[in-house]
Write an enzyme that holds these catalytic residues in place. Structure first.
Site, PDB file in Angstrom:
ATOM      1  N   ARG A  45     -15.299  70.854  -5.378  1.00 49.67           N
ATOM      2  CA  ARG A  45     -16.089  70.130  -6.359  1.00 49.67           C
ATOM      3  C   ARG A  45     -16.120  68.634  -6.053  1.00 49.67           C
ATOM      4  O   ARG A  45     -15.277  68.110  -5.340  1.00 49.67           O
ATOM      5  CB  ARG A  45     -15.514  70.355  -7.760  1.00 49.67           C
ATOM      6  CG  ARG A  45     -15.670  71.770  -8.286  1.00 49.67           C
ATOM      7  CD  ARG A  45     -15.027  71.905  -9.656  1.00 49.67           C
ATOM      8  NE  ARG A  45     -13.580  71.697  -9.595  1.00 49.67           N
ATOM      9  CZ  ARG A  45     -12.957  70.580  -9.901  1.00 49.67           C
ATOM     10  NH1 ARG A  45     -13.644  69.529 -10.334  1.00 49.67           N
ATOM     11  NH2 ARG A  45     -11.635  70.480  -9.811  1.00 49.67           N
ATOM     12  N   LYS A 186     -18.788  75.921 -12.832  1.00 55.38           N
ATOM     13  CA  LYS A 186     -18.057  74.977 -13.652  1.00 55.38           C
ATOM     14  C   LYS A 186     -18.971  74.199 -14.594  1.00 55.38           C
ATOM     15  O   LYS A 186     -18.516  73.702 -15.624  1.00 55.38           O
ATOM     16  CB  LYS A 186     -17.261  74.015 -12.765  1.00 55.38           C
ATOM     17  CG  LYS A 186     -16.081  74.681 -12.058  1.00 55.38           C
ATOM     18  CD  LYS A 186     -15.114  75.331 -13.051  1.00 55.38           C
ATOM     19  CE  LYS A 186     -13.899  75.905 -12.353  1.00 55.38           C
ATOM     20  NZ  LYS A 186     -12.989  76.631 -13.294  1.00 55.38           N
ATOM     21  N   SER A 223      -4.816  75.322  -9.626  1.00 57.64           N
ATOM     22  CA  SER A 223      -4.988  76.035  -8.370  1.00 57.64           C
ATOM     23  C   SER A 223      -3.674  76.114  -7.604  1.00 57.64           C
ATOM     24  O   SER A 223      -2.942  75.124  -7.485  1.00 57.64           O
ATOM     25  CB  SER A 223      -6.044  75.324  -7.521  1.00 57.64           C
ATOM     26  OG  SER A 223      -6.238  75.988  -6.305  1.00 57.64           O
ATOM     27  N   THR A 228      -4.516  83.654 -10.902  1.00 56.46           N
ATOM     28  CA  THR A 228      -5.329  84.835 -10.606  1.00 56.46           C
ATOM     29  C   THR A 228      -4.452  85.987 -10.139  1.00 56.46           C
ATOM     30  O   THR A 228      -4.619  87.135 -10.567  1.00 56.46           O
ATOM     31  CB  THR A 228      -6.385  84.492  -9.538  1.00 56.46           C
ATOM     32  OG1 THR A 228      -7.262  83.494 -10.055  1.00 56.46           O
ATOM     33  CG2 THR A 228      -7.199  85.716  -9.168  1.00 56.46           C
ATOM     34  N   ARG A 307     -12.656  80.912  -0.809  1.00 54.15           N
ATOM     35  CA  ARG A 307     -12.866  81.629  -2.069  1.00 54.15           C
ATOM     36  C   ARG A 307     -13.611  82.943  -1.874  1.00 54.15           C
ATOM     37  O   ARG A 307     -14.375  83.111  -0.926  1.00 54.15           O
ATOM     38  CB  ARG A 307     -13.686  80.762  -3.026  1.00 54.15           C
ATOM     39  CG  ARG A 307     -13.037  79.456  -3.446  1.00 54.15           C
ATOM     40  CD  ARG A 307     -12.162  79.631  -4.654  1.00 54.15           C
ATOM     41  NE  ARG A 307     -11.575  78.382  -5.104  1.00 54.15           N
ATOM     42  CZ  ARG A 307     -10.951  78.236  -6.268  1.00 54.15           C
ATOM     43  NH1 ARG A 307     -10.861  79.262  -7.095  1.00 54.15           N
ATOM     44  NH2 ARG A 307     -10.429  77.076  -6.603  1.00 54.15           N
TER      45      ARG A 307
END
Length: 517
Positions: A45, A186, A223, A228, A307
Protein backbone atom coordinates in the site's frame (compact mmCIF):
# COMPACT_ATOMS: atom_id res chain seq x y z
CA UNK A 1 -19.89 -12.13 -23.98
CA UNK A 2 -16.60 -11.17 -25.60
CA UNK A 3 -15.07 -7.86 -24.68
CA UNK A 4 -14.52 -5.69 -27.74
CA UNK A 5 -12.82 -2.33 -28.06
CA UNK A 6 -14.37 0.06 -25.63
CA UNK A 7 -16.80 -2.51 -24.26
CA UNK A 8 -17.66 -3.24 -20.62
CA UNK A 9 -17.82 -6.81 -19.35
CA UNK A 10 -20.18 -7.06 -16.38
CA UNK A 11 -19.78 -9.56 -13.55
CA UNK A 12 -17.68 -12.00 -15.51
CA UNK A 13 -16.75 -15.16 -13.62
CA UNK A 14 -13.26 -16.48 -12.91
CA UNK A 15 -12.63 -18.54 -16.11
CA UNK A 16 -13.41 -15.57 -18.34
CA UNK A 17 -11.39 -13.11 -16.27
CA UNK A 18 -8.43 -15.50 -16.20
CA UNK A 19 -8.61 -15.86 -19.98
CA UNK A 20 -8.75 -12.07 -20.45
CA UNK A 21 -5.75 -11.52 -18.17
CA UNK A 22 -3.72 -14.18 -19.94
CA UNK A 23 -4.75 -12.82 -23.33
CA UNK A 24 -3.47 -9.36 -22.45
CA UNK A 25 -0.20 -10.74 -21.13
CA UNK A 26 -0.89 -9.36 -17.66
CA UNK A 27 -0.56 -12.72 -15.90
CA UNK A 28 0.56 -16.33 -16.22
CA UNK A 29 -0.74 -19.63 -14.90
CA UNK A 30 1.11 -21.57 -12.26
CA UNK A 31 1.61 -25.32 -12.65
CA UNK A 32 -1.51 -25.82 -10.54
CA UNK A 33 -3.66 -23.28 -12.41
CA UNK A 34 -3.57 -20.26 -10.11
CA UNK A 35 -3.14 -16.84 -11.72
CA UNK A 36 0.28 -15.31 -11.07
CA UNK A 37 0.59 -11.51 -11.37
CA UNK A 38 3.10 -8.80 -10.57
CA UNK A 39 2.32 -5.33 -9.34
CA UNK A 40 5.42 -3.52 -10.56
CA UNK A 41 6.94 -0.77 -8.47
CA UNK A 42 4.19 -0.96 -5.84
CA UNK A 43 4.24 -4.24 -3.92
CA UNK A 44 2.30 -2.82 -0.97
CA UNK A 45 0.00 0.00 0.00
CA UNK A 46 0.89 3.68 -0.37
CA UNK A 47 -0.52 5.18 2.86
CA UNK A 48 1.01 8.62 2.25
CA UNK A 49 -0.89 8.84 -1.05
CA UNK A 50 -4.28 8.19 0.54
CA UNK A 51 -6.66 11.17 0.81
CA UNK A 52 -10.15 11.84 2.16
CA UNK A 53 -12.31 14.60 0.77
CA UNK A 54 -12.59 17.31 3.39
CA UNK A 55 -16.23 18.44 3.41
CA UNK A 56 -19.09 19.11 5.82
CA UNK A 57 -19.37 15.41 6.73
CA UNK A 58 -15.70 14.78 7.39
CA UNK A 59 -14.37 18.15 8.57
CA UNK A 60 -14.94 17.57 12.29
CA UNK A 61 -14.85 13.78 12.41
CA UNK A 62 -11.86 12.51 10.44
CA UNK A 63 -8.54 11.89 12.18
CA UNK A 64 -6.64 14.29 9.94
CA UNK A 65 -3.29 13.52 11.58
CA UNK A 66 -3.64 10.10 9.95
CA UNK A 67 -5.25 11.05 6.62
CA UNK A 68 -4.40 13.47 3.87
CA UNK A 69 -7.10 15.99 3.01
CA UNK A 70 -8.36 16.65 -0.51
CA UNK A 71 -10.72 19.44 -1.49
CA UNK A 72 -14.05 18.55 -3.12
CA UNK A 73 -12.99 20.54 -6.19
CA UNK A 74 -9.75 18.55 -6.58
CA UNK A 75 -11.63 15.29 -6.17
CA UNK A 76 -14.18 16.22 -8.82
CA UNK A 77 -11.40 16.99 -11.30
CA UNK A 78 -9.62 13.75 -10.41
CA UNK A 79 -12.80 11.73 -10.86
CA UNK A 80 -13.58 13.36 -14.21
CA UNK A 81 -10.03 12.78 -15.46
CA UNK A 82 -10.05 9.16 -14.27
CA UNK A 83 -13.32 8.50 -16.08
CA UNK A 84 -11.95 10.17 -19.21
CA UNK A 85 -8.87 7.93 -19.03
CA UNK A 86 -11.12 4.86 -19.04
CA UNK A 87 -13.08 6.01 -22.09
CA UNK A 88 -12.52 3.74 -25.08
CA UNK A 89 -10.87 0.97 -23.05
CA UNK A 90 -12.13 -2.55 -22.48
CA UNK A 91 -13.49 -2.39 -18.94
CA UNK A 92 -14.47 -4.93 -16.33
CA UNK A 93 -17.28 -4.13 -13.94
CA UNK A 94 -17.96 -6.16 -10.83
CA UNK A 95 -21.09 -5.60 -8.72
CA UNK A 96 -20.37 -7.08 -5.31
CA UNK A 97 -21.38 -6.82 -1.67
CA UNK A 98 -19.47 -5.91 1.48
CA UNK A 99 -20.97 -6.86 4.85
CA UNK A 100 -22.56 -10.24 5.56
CA UNK A 101 -25.23 -8.59 7.74
CA UNK A 102 -27.87 -7.15 5.38
CA UNK A 103 -28.57 -4.35 7.87
CA UNK A 104 -25.01 -3.12 7.47
CA UNK A 105 -24.31 -3.94 3.84
CA UNK A 106 -22.69 -2.09 0.95
CA UNK A 107 -23.29 -2.64 -2.74
CA UNK A 108 -19.82 -2.15 -4.24
CA UNK A 109 -19.34 -1.49 -7.95
CA UNK A 110 -15.73 -1.72 -9.13
CA UNK A 111 -14.80 -0.48 -12.59
CA UNK A 112 -11.32 -1.36 -13.88
CA UNK A 113 -9.50 -1.87 -17.19
CA UNK A 114 -7.63 -4.85 -15.67
CA UNK A 115 -9.16 -8.33 -15.80
CA UNK A 116 -6.96 -9.68 -13.04
CA UNK A 117 -7.90 -6.83 -10.70
CA UNK A 118 -11.55 -7.61 -11.42
CA UNK A 119 -10.87 -11.24 -10.49
CA UNK A 120 -9.00 -10.15 -7.36
CA UNK A 121 -11.87 -8.10 -5.99
CA UNK A 122 -14.42 -10.71 -7.08
CA UNK A 123 -12.48 -13.21 -4.96
CA UNK A 124 -12.31 -10.90 -1.95
CA UNK A 125 -15.75 -9.32 -1.68
CA UNK A 126 -19.11 -11.09 -1.38
CA UNK A 127 -20.54 -12.43 -4.61
CA UNK A 128 -24.33 -11.87 -4.56
CA UNK A 129 -26.28 -15.07 -4.11
CA UNK A 130 -23.43 -17.00 -2.48
CA UNK A 131 -24.47 -18.08 1.02
CA UNK A 132 -24.77 -14.56 2.46
CA UNK A 133 -28.05 -12.75 3.09
CA UNK A 134 -28.53 -9.73 0.82
CA UNK A 135 -30.10 -6.37 1.54
CA UNK A 136 -32.81 -4.98 -0.72
CA UNK A 137 -31.20 -1.58 -0.43
CA UNK A 138 -27.45 -1.75 0.30
CA UNK A 139 -25.42 1.44 0.59
CA UNK A 140 -24.05 2.19 -2.88
CA UNK A 141 -20.25 2.42 -3.27
CA UNK A 142 -18.35 3.07 -6.52
CA UNK A 143 -14.63 2.41 -7.01
CA UNK A 144 -13.00 3.79 -10.13
CA UNK A 145 -9.74 1.91 -10.63
CA UNK A 146 -7.27 3.43 -13.11
CA UNK A 147 -3.94 1.78 -12.29
CA UNK A 148 -1.99 3.26 -15.20
CA UNK A 149 -3.34 6.80 -14.89
CA UNK A 150 -0.88 9.28 -13.41
CA UNK A 151 -2.30 11.90 -11.10
CA UNK A 152 -1.06 15.48 -11.31
CA UNK A 153 -0.43 16.97 -7.84
CA UNK A 154 -1.10 20.51 -9.04
CA UNK A 155 -4.32 19.58 -10.80
CA UNK A 156 -5.63 16.89 -8.44
CA UNK A 157 -4.31 17.88 -5.02
CA UNK A 158 -2.36 14.63 -4.69
CA UNK A 159 1.13 14.17 -3.25
CA UNK A 160 2.56 12.25 -6.22
CA UNK A 161 1.24 10.67 -9.42
CA UNK A 162 -0.21 7.90 -7.23
CA UNK A 163 -3.43 8.61 -5.37
CA UNK A 164 -6.14 6.78 -3.42
CA UNK A 165 -8.94 9.30 -2.85
CA UNK A 166 -12.14 8.66 -0.89
CA UNK A 167 -15.26 10.78 -0.93
CA UNK A 168 -17.06 9.65 2.24
CA UNK A 169 -20.17 11.69 1.47
CA UNK A 170 -20.84 10.11 -1.93
CA UNK A 171 -19.00 6.83 -1.23
CA UNK A 172 -16.85 7.15 -4.34
CA UNK A 173 -13.21 6.04 -4.48
CA UNK A 174 -10.60 6.77 -7.14
CA UNK A 175 -7.43 4.65 -7.21
CA UNK A 176 -4.74 5.74 -9.67
CA UNK A 177 -1.07 5.14 -10.37
CA UNK A 178 -0.61 1.80 -8.58
CA UNK A 179 -1.14 -1.82 -9.61
CA UNK A 180 -1.17 -3.08 -6.02
CA UNK A 181 -4.61 -4.66 -5.70
CA UNK A 182 -4.79 -4.40 -1.93
CA UNK A 183 -5.68 -0.72 -2.34
CA UNK A 184 -9.10 -1.74 -3.71
CA UNK A 185 -9.87 -4.01 -0.78
CA UNK A 186 -8.64 -1.57 1.85
CA UNK A 187 -10.61 1.34 0.39
CA UNK A 188 -13.81 -0.60 1.11
CA UNK A 189 -12.62 -1.19 4.67
CA UNK A 190 -11.82 2.51 5.08
CA UNK A 191 -15.33 3.49 4.01
CA UNK A 192 -16.81 0.96 6.43
CA UNK A 193 -14.57 2.16 9.25
CA UNK A 194 -15.85 5.70 8.77
CA UNK A 195 -19.57 4.93 8.59
CA UNK A 196 -20.00 1.87 10.87
CA UNK A 197 -19.60 3.61 14.27
CA UNK A 198 -22.55 5.87 13.39
CA UNK A 199 -24.68 2.71 13.35
CA UNK A 200 -23.28 1.38 16.62
CA UNK A 201 -21.06 -1.13 14.81
CA UNK A 202 -17.41 -1.53 15.80
CA UNK A 203 -15.32 -2.04 12.63
CA UNK A 204 -12.38 -4.36 13.24
CA UNK A 205 -9.24 -5.35 11.38
CA UNK A 206 -9.30 -8.92 12.66
CA UNK A 207 -10.03 -12.55 11.88
CA UNK A 208 -12.95 -14.40 13.45
CA UNK A 209 -13.98 -18.02 13.85
CA UNK A 210 -16.37 -20.27 15.77
CA UNK A 211 -15.99 -23.07 18.29
CA UNK A 212 -17.80 -26.39 17.86
CA UNK A 213 -20.67 -25.04 19.97
CA UNK A 214 -20.83 -21.78 18.06
CA UNK A 215 -18.88 -19.40 20.32
CA UNK A 216 -17.10 -16.59 18.47
CA UNK A 217 -13.43 -15.68 18.88
CA UNK A 218 -11.70 -12.62 17.41
CA UNK A 219 -8.03 -12.42 16.37
CA UNK A 220 -6.39 -9.00 16.06
CA UNK A 221 -2.82 -8.69 14.80
CA UNK A 222 -0.57 -6.85 12.39
CA UNK A 223 1.08 -8.50 9.42
CA UNK A 224 3.38 -11.36 10.38
CA UNK A 225 1.81 -12.09 13.78
CA UNK A 226 -0.11 -15.18 12.63
CA UNK A 227 -3.63 -13.78 12.43
CA UNK A 228 -4.57 -15.61 9.24
CA UNK A 229 -2.67 -18.79 10.13
CA UNK A 230 -4.12 -19.17 13.63
CA UNK A 231 -7.69 -18.35 12.66
CA UNK A 232 -7.60 -20.96 9.88
CA UNK A 233 -8.34 -24.03 11.98
CA UNK A 234 -10.26 -26.98 10.45
CA UNK A 235 -11.91 -27.56 13.84
CA UNK A 236 -13.19 -23.97 14.05
CA UNK A 237 -15.34 -22.69 11.15
CA UNK A 238 -13.95 -19.42 9.81
CA UNK A 239 -16.25 -16.38 9.83
CA UNK A 240 -13.70 -14.27 8.02
CA UNK A 241 -10.03 -13.60 7.51
CA UNK A 242 -9.44 -9.89 7.89
CA UNK A 243 -12.27 -7.38 8.32
CA UNK A 244 -15.38 -7.57 10.49
CA UNK A 245 -18.10 -5.61 12.20
CA UNK A 246 -19.31 -6.16 15.79
CA UNK A 247 -22.93 -5.11 16.12
CA UNK A 248 -25.46 -5.54 18.92
CA UNK A 249 -26.31 -8.94 17.40
CA UNK A 250 -22.80 -10.32 16.99
CA UNK A 251 -20.01 -10.40 14.42
CA UNK A 252 -20.22 -10.35 10.62
CA UNK A 253 -17.59 -10.62 7.93
CA UNK A 254 -17.12 -7.62 5.66
CA UNK A 255 -15.64 -9.77 2.89
CA UNK A 256 -16.18 -12.95 0.93
CA UNK A 257 -12.58 -14.00 0.53
CA UNK A 258 -9.09 -14.13 2.01
CA UNK A 259 -5.95 -12.16 1.24
CA UNK A 260 -3.27 -14.30 2.83
CA UNK A 261 0.45 -13.62 3.09
CA UNK A 262 2.38 -16.44 1.43
CA UNK A 263 5.97 -15.69 2.43
CA UNK A 264 7.53 -18.98 3.59
CA UNK A 265 4.11 -20.63 3.34
CA UNK A 266 4.25 -24.17 4.70
CA UNK A 267 1.97 -27.04 3.58
CA UNK A 268 2.36 -28.65 7.01
CA UNK A 269 1.84 -25.57 9.21
CA UNK A 270 -0.76 -23.87 7.00
CA UNK A 271 -2.36 -26.63 4.89
CA UNK A 272 -5.63 -24.81 4.19
CA UNK A 273 -3.92 -21.69 2.86
CA UNK A 274 -1.36 -23.73 0.92
CA UNK A 275 -4.13 -25.72 -0.76
CA UNK A 276 -5.92 -22.49 -1.72
CA UNK A 277 -2.80 -21.27 -3.56
CA UNK A 278 -3.02 -24.33 -5.84
CA UNK A 279 -6.55 -23.80 -7.12
CA UNK A 280 -7.76 -22.29 -10.37
CA UNK A 281 -8.93 -18.69 -9.91
CA UNK A 282 -6.68 -17.84 -6.98
CA UNK A 283 -4.63 -14.70 -7.64
CA UNK A 284 -0.98 -14.86 -6.51
CA UNK A 285 0.65 -11.44 -6.17
CA UNK A 286 4.41 -11.09 -6.66
CA UNK A 287 5.10 -14.76 -5.97
CA UNK A 288 8.19 -15.98 -7.83
CA UNK A 289 7.67 -19.09 -9.98
CA UNK A 290 10.42 -21.58 -10.73
CA UNK A 291 11.24 -22.96 -14.18
CA UNK A 292 8.32 -25.39 -13.90
CA UNK A 293 5.82 -22.65 -12.94
CA UNK A 294 5.70 -23.86 -9.35
CA UNK A 295 5.46 -21.05 -6.75
CA UNK A 296 8.55 -20.61 -4.60
CA UNK A 297 7.15 -19.12 -1.42
CA UNK A 298 10.64 -18.79 0.10
CA UNK A 299 11.79 -16.46 -2.67
CA UNK A 300 11.28 -12.87 -1.53
CA UNK A 301 13.34 -11.25 -4.29
CA UNK A 302 10.32 -9.21 -5.40
CA UNK A 303 8.88 -8.46 -1.96
CA UNK A 304 8.22 -9.99 1.45
CA UNK A 305 4.60 -9.00 0.92
CA UNK A 306 3.65 -11.89 -1.37
CA UNK A 307 -0.08 -12.62 -1.29
CA UNK A 308 -2.82 -15.03 -2.34
CA UNK A 309 -6.39 -13.84 -2.94
CA UNK A 310 -9.10 -16.51 -3.00
CA UNK A 311 -12.81 -16.90 -2.16
CA UNK A 312 -13.53 -18.00 1.39
CA UNK A 313 -15.69 -20.89 0.22
CA UNK A 314 -12.61 -22.83 -0.98
CA UNK A 315 -11.61 -23.39 2.66
CA UNK A 316 -12.71 -26.68 4.24
CA UNK A 317 -14.49 -25.16 7.24
CA UNK A 318 -16.39 -21.86 7.11
CA UNK A 319 -19.21 -20.39 9.16
CA UNK A 320 -22.68 -20.39 7.65
CA UNK A 321 -23.58 -16.95 6.39
CA UNK A 322 -20.18 -15.53 7.45
CA UNK A 323 -21.67 -14.42 10.77
CA UNK A 324 -21.26 -15.31 14.43
CA UNK A 325 -22.71 -14.42 17.80
CA UNK A 326 -21.36 -12.01 20.38
CA UNK A 327 -17.66 -12.87 20.93
CA UNK A 328 -16.65 -14.90 23.95
CA UNK A 329 -12.91 -14.41 23.40
CA UNK A 330 -10.80 -11.54 22.04
CA UNK A 331 -7.18 -12.29 21.16
CA UNK A 332 -4.47 -9.73 20.42
CA UNK A 333 -1.52 -11.24 18.55
CA UNK A 334 1.97 -9.77 18.56
CA UNK A 335 5.30 -11.01 17.24
CA UNK A 336 7.64 -9.59 19.87
CA UNK A 337 11.11 -9.68 18.31
CA UNK A 338 12.61 -8.32 21.55
CA UNK A 339 11.91 -11.66 23.29
CA UNK A 340 10.27 -9.94 26.26
CA UNK A 341 6.54 -10.67 26.27
CA UNK A 342 5.19 -14.01 27.53
CA UNK A 343 3.55 -16.33 24.99
CA UNK A 344 0.16 -15.69 26.61
CA UNK A 345 -1.32 -13.24 29.11
CA UNK A 346 -4.83 -12.49 30.33
CA UNK A 347 -5.90 -8.85 29.98
CA UNK A 348 -8.38 -6.88 32.02
CA UNK A 349 -10.88 -4.85 29.94
CA UNK A 350 -8.77 -1.75 30.57
CA UNK A 351 -5.59 -3.54 29.51
CA UNK A 352 -7.40 -4.85 26.43
CA UNK A 353 -8.24 -1.31 25.34
CA UNK A 354 -4.65 -0.23 26.04
CA UNK A 355 -3.22 -2.97 23.84
CA UNK A 356 -5.90 -2.38 21.19
CA UNK A 357 -4.94 1.28 20.98
CA UNK A 358 -1.23 0.40 21.04
CA UNK A 359 -1.41 -2.25 18.28
CA UNK A 360 2.12 -3.53 18.93
CA UNK A 361 4.36 -5.87 17.02
CA UNK A 362 8.03 -5.71 16.00
CA UNK A 363 9.90 -5.79 12.71
CA UNK A 364 12.93 -8.04 12.63
CA UNK A 365 16.36 -7.47 11.15
CA UNK A 366 16.52 -8.10 7.42
CA UNK A 367 12.84 -7.71 6.61
CA UNK A 368 13.31 -4.14 5.45
CA UNK A 369 16.29 -2.23 4.15
CA UNK A 370 18.09 -0.55 7.02
CA UNK A 371 16.49 -2.67 9.76
CA UNK A 372 19.45 -4.24 11.57
CA UNK A 373 17.86 -4.90 14.96
CA UNK A 374 14.28 -5.36 16.21
CA UNK A 375 12.11 -2.29 15.77
CA UNK A 376 8.84 -1.75 17.59
CA UNK A 377 5.82 -1.07 15.39
CA UNK A 378 2.65 0.45 16.82
CA UNK A 379 -0.48 0.69 14.68
CA UNK A 380 -3.55 1.94 16.55
CA UNK A 381 -6.45 -0.52 16.58
CA UNK A 382 -4.18 -2.94 14.67
CA UNK A 383 -5.01 -1.06 11.48
CA UNK A 384 -4.27 2.66 11.76
CA UNK A 385 -3.92 3.24 7.98
CA UNK A 386 -7.56 2.23 7.50
CA UNK A 387 -9.02 4.11 10.48
CA UNK A 388 -10.48 7.46 9.35
CA UNK A 389 -11.75 8.35 12.83
CA UNK A 390 -9.58 8.98 15.88
CA UNK A 391 -8.51 5.70 17.57
CA UNK A 392 -10.27 6.76 20.78
CA UNK A 393 -13.61 6.36 18.98
CA UNK A 394 -12.90 2.71 18.27
CA UNK A 395 -11.27 2.19 21.67
CA UNK A 396 -14.33 3.47 23.52
CA UNK A 397 -16.55 1.23 21.42
CA UNK A 398 -14.38 -1.81 22.20
CA UNK A 399 -14.50 -1.01 25.92
CA UNK A 400 -18.31 -0.92 25.79
CA UNK A 401 -18.46 -4.17 23.79
CA UNK A 402 -16.18 -5.93 26.28
CA UNK A 403 -18.22 -4.69 29.24
CA UNK A 404 -21.56 -5.70 27.76
CA UNK A 405 -20.40 -9.07 26.38
CA UNK A 406 -18.17 -10.20 29.25
CA UNK A 407 -15.68 -11.52 26.67
CA UNK A 408 -12.26 -12.52 27.94
CA UNK A 409 -9.22 -10.83 26.38
CA UNK A 410 -5.79 -12.34 25.82
CA UNK A 411 -2.41 -11.18 24.53
CA UNK A 412 -0.56 -13.92 22.63
CA UNK A 413 3.06 -13.48 21.60
CA UNK A 414 4.04 -15.45 18.49
CA UNK A 415 7.51 -13.90 18.46
CA UNK A 416 10.77 -14.78 20.17
CA UNK A 417 11.82 -16.43 23.42
CA UNK A 418 15.21 -17.04 25.00
CA UNK A 419 16.45 -13.72 23.65
CA UNK A 420 15.55 -11.28 20.94
CA UNK A 421 15.72 -11.92 17.22
CA UNK A 422 19.15 -13.29 16.29
CA UNK A 423 19.73 -14.73 19.76
CA UNK A 424 16.56 -16.47 20.82
CA UNK A 425 14.20 -18.59 18.77
CA UNK A 426 10.70 -18.14 17.42
CA UNK A 427 7.98 -19.63 19.61
CA UNK A 428 6.88 -22.80 17.85
CA UNK A 429 3.43 -22.76 16.30
CA UNK A 430 2.41 -25.99 18.05
CA UNK A 431 2.87 -24.34 21.46
CA UNK A 432 1.05 -21.22 20.28
CA UNK A 433 -1.91 -23.30 19.12
CA UNK A 434 -2.06 -25.13 22.48
CA UNK A 435 -2.03 -21.83 24.35
CA UNK A 436 -4.63 -20.33 22.03
CA UNK A 437 -6.94 -23.32 22.32
CA UNK A 438 -6.64 -23.29 26.12
CA UNK A 439 -7.65 -19.63 26.15
CA UNK A 440 -10.63 -19.87 23.82
CA UNK A 441 -12.06 -23.17 25.10
CA UNK A 442 -12.17 -21.89 28.69
CA UNK A 443 -9.44 -24.17 30.05
CA UNK A 444 -7.57 -21.17 31.44
CA UNK A 445 -10.58 -19.44 32.96
CA UNK A 446 -9.72 -20.60 36.49
CA UNK A 447 -6.02 -21.31 36.03
CA UNK A 448 -3.41 -20.17 38.53
CA UNK A 449 -1.53 -17.10 37.33
CA UNK A 450 1.25 -14.69 38.21
CA UNK A 451 1.04 -10.94 37.72
CA UNK A 452 3.80 -9.59 35.52
CA UNK A 453 5.57 -6.93 37.61
CA UNK A 454 6.27 -4.69 34.63
CA UNK A 455 3.29 -5.07 32.31
CA UNK A 456 0.68 -5.84 34.97
CA UNK A 457 -1.17 -8.60 33.10
CA UNK A 458 -1.80 -12.11 34.42
CA UNK A 459 0.31 -14.97 33.03
CA UNK A 460 -0.78 -18.62 33.51
CA UNK A 461 1.67 -20.70 35.56
CA UNK A 462 1.06 -23.88 33.61
CA UNK A 463 -0.65 -24.96 30.38
CA UNK A 464 -0.91 -28.61 29.42
CA UNK A 465 1.48 -29.53 26.62
CA UNK A 466 3.56 -26.35 26.95
CA UNK A 467 7.02 -26.20 28.53
CA UNK A 468 6.60 -24.36 31.87
CA UNK A 469 9.70 -22.18 31.39
CA UNK A 470 8.24 -20.81 28.15
CA UNK A 471 5.56 -19.05 30.21
CA UNK A 472 8.17 -17.00 32.08
CA UNK A 473 10.38 -15.39 29.40
CA UNK A 474 13.03 -14.18 31.87
CA UNK A 475 13.94 -17.80 32.71
CA UNK A 476 14.53 -18.63 29.05
CA UNK A 477 17.26 -16.01 28.70
CA UNK A 478 20.87 -16.98 29.45
CA UNK A 479 21.38 -13.51 30.95
CA UNK A 480 18.47 -12.52 33.20
CA UNK A 481 19.76 -8.98 33.66
CA UNK A 482 19.89 -8.54 29.89
CA UNK A 483 16.23 -9.59 29.82
CA UNK A 484 15.41 -6.96 32.47
CA UNK A 485 17.08 -4.23 30.44
CA UNK A 486 15.28 -5.26 27.27
CA UNK A 487 11.95 -5.49 29.08
CA UNK A 488 12.30 -1.97 30.49
CA UNK A 489 13.31 -0.74 27.04
CA UNK A 490 10.19 -2.25 25.46
CA UNK A 491 7.97 -0.92 28.24
CA UNK A 492 9.38 2.53 27.60
CA UNK A 493 8.53 2.24 23.91
CA UNK A 494 4.94 1.38 24.86
CA UNK A 495 4.72 4.36 27.19
CA UNK A 496 6.21 6.77 24.65
CA UNK A 497 3.85 5.60 21.92
CA UNK A 498 0.80 5.92 24.19
CA UNK A 499 1.50 9.54 25.11
CA UNK A 500 -0.49 10.68 22.07
CA UNK A 501 -3.63 9.18 23.63
CA UNK A 502 -3.35 11.18 26.84
CA UNK A 503 -4.00 9.86 30.33
CA UNK A 504 -7.07 7.78 29.48
CA UNK A 505 -6.17 4.08 29.77
CA UNK A 506 -2.47 4.91 30.33
CA UNK A 507 -2.63 3.34 33.79
CA UNK A 508 -3.37 -0.02 32.15
CA UNK A 509 0.07 0.01 30.50
CA UNK A 510 3.55 -0.93 31.74
CA UNK A 511 4.55 0.09 35.27
CA UNK A 512 7.99 1.59 34.78
CA UNK A 513 8.15 3.08 38.28
CA UNK A 514 7.60 -0.31 39.89
CA UNK A 515 10.23 -1.85 37.63
CA UNK A 516 12.79 0.75 38.67
CA UNK A 517 12.15 -0.02 42.31
Amino acid sequence: MAAGAGSTSVNEIAPILVARALGKGDAELTADGALSVRTGAFTGRSPKDKFIVRDALTEQSVWWDNSGAMSPAHFDVLLADAEAALAGQDLYRQDLLAGADPRHQYGVTVLTPSAWHALFIRNLLIRPGEMVASSDNPVAVTIVHVPHFKADPARHGSRTDTVIALDMTRNIVVIAGTLYAGEIKKSVFSLFNFHAPRQGVLPMHCSANLSANGETALFFGLSGTGKTTLSNDPNRPLIGDDEHGWSADGVFNLEGGCYAKTVKLSPSAEPEIFAATRRFGTVLENVVLDAHKVPDFDDVSLTENTRAAYPIHVLPSIARGSVGGTPRTVVFLTADAFGVLPPIARLTPEQAVYHFLSGYTAKVAGTERGVTEPQATFSACFGAPFMPLHPSVYGEMLAEKLRSSGASAWLINTGWTGGGYGVGKRIDIASTRRLLNAAIDGTLDGAATRVDELFGFEVPLAVEGVAPQLLTPRTTWADAEAYDRQAIHLAGLFRANFEKFGDANAAAGPRLAQAAE
